[in-house]
Design an enzyme around this catalytic site. Sequence first.
Site: not given
Ligand code: SAH
Length: 512
Positions: A37, A59, A174
């Site tokens: 995704d 999306k 998020m």
């Molecule tokens: N499984 C992912 C999280 C998915 S939820 C993990 O373990 O990181 C999606 C959220 O992850 C985003 O809204 C943000 O809060 C965070 N996120 C993912 N990649 C990011 C990045 N490169 N920089 C900052 N926040 C990030």
Amino acid sequence: MTETGKVHLVGAGPGDLGLVTVRACELVASCEVLLFDNLVNSSLLERAGSDCELIDVGKAPGRHAMPQEEIAAILVKEARAGKRVVRLKGGDPFVFGRGGEEMTILRESGIPYEIVPGVTAALACAAYAEIPLTHREHGSSVSFLTGHEDVAKEALRVDFQKFATTGGTLCIYMGIGKLESILKELEKGGMCPDTPAAVVSQGTLERQRKVVSTLGSLLAQVNEAGLVAPAIVFVGAVVGLASERDWFSSRPLFGKKIAVTRARAQSAELKALLEQVGAEIVELPLLNVVPEVNKEIASEVFAGLGTYEWIVFTSINGVREFLTLFFRGFQDLRCLGPARIACVGKATAEELNRHHLQVDLVPKKATAENLAQALIESESLENANVLVVTGNRNRDVLVEMLEGIGHAIVDAMQVYATGFNHLKGSKEAERFCREGADAIVFASSSAVESFVEQQDDLALEKEAHKPIHCSIGPATSRTLKQNDLEVHLEASHANLPAVVEVLSQHFANLSE
Ligand code: SAH
């Protein structure tokens, strides 16, 4: 009956490709079906095999993400068809990644699975923004929270007021859309407005940005800086240890866009060197390199390999294409014969070394004139057979000098041709016209000539986005000047590390 395949739930890390695990790379390269995704860095997908089926379940503009049940159904169906399936998720699959739901369905359906953790965004952002998540004096617990409110699941809402009293570090995923209410809740829960707090946006990417502040002032500063998702909010005393100039953003080319004009197949090394010092790469492959050889000449040359005193290479491409042809006809490297080997510069020498060939002569400065001069000075040319392996450009000087001053008998063998790659209408050209760059690197005269020919198609939308011109050496600079283009920077030596060096110095001086 087909044997059941296997599903791998794989973490893709937070964005920086360097943070993808070795296991994830192996699986992406070897799987037959890959579901993904909205990954922060989609270039991991390029590592998938050419016959792998890629399924985008995220999306996209004008399209909803695929419902979770449908995704799970694909996983089950493909595995039952005997496929090796990878389900790739940003960060770690078990941290706000719905990996748990998918695992449960696989288990209930009797599908074998494996789970590969990834570097989750909070850990990565903390490391890249210098926020130590725990510290003996400032924080002895870490909480991962979600700021996303799912109305349907009222019961699962995070009680921020409670978390205000943990005394440890809060990492809120998020959270950027709901920042105002989250910060209010924390204050209501008794957290002091002076508590250090930060937001790291697009962590680990060249576009990473951060605001380090306090609970009371964070919202205003984040809005002013215009930080966007994806972002992590950090709250807690440890955030006070972050410095404005962290290691990641203080690399010399951080925040700079550098346009690279080499042929796509040749640009990897320069790109990697620039990325290591923080640059964002704008690809502008103005050239393309294609193998091109006259078969008759090639068979004559290969039949007479034993007769050459010298074999001379003028570029990395020359080495690669020559050896590809050579190994089509010979099984044994010794068939190259007793010739000594000369080449134009260090990079070409390294390419030869990679094929276990030692180089006998490299001139101090990497130009065709210097190479010819060095060969002439070796006093081994008189009536000697010399093979010059080249492309279609810039070979005449060398051949003429060897024949004229050196009295050698020269066979020139062209093995490739460099052509202008017309970028009109391409994604690369569109991006360049829209965003421009801070600098554009020309690593050969032909790149300059192709740029000049395509100037109208590469016209910038805004004059302010105009890049400075960085040339690899005197020959390229000459071509720039001949075309009325300014030479803002020239590398001290005609090689890629020197290009990176001159760019780094220039931009570091500007930011001082
Ligand atoms: N499984 C992912 C999280 C998915 S939820 C993990 O373990 O990181 C999606 C959220 O992850 C985003 O809204 C943000 O809060 C965070 N996120 C993912 N990649 C990011 C990045 N490169 N920089 C900052 N926040 C990030």
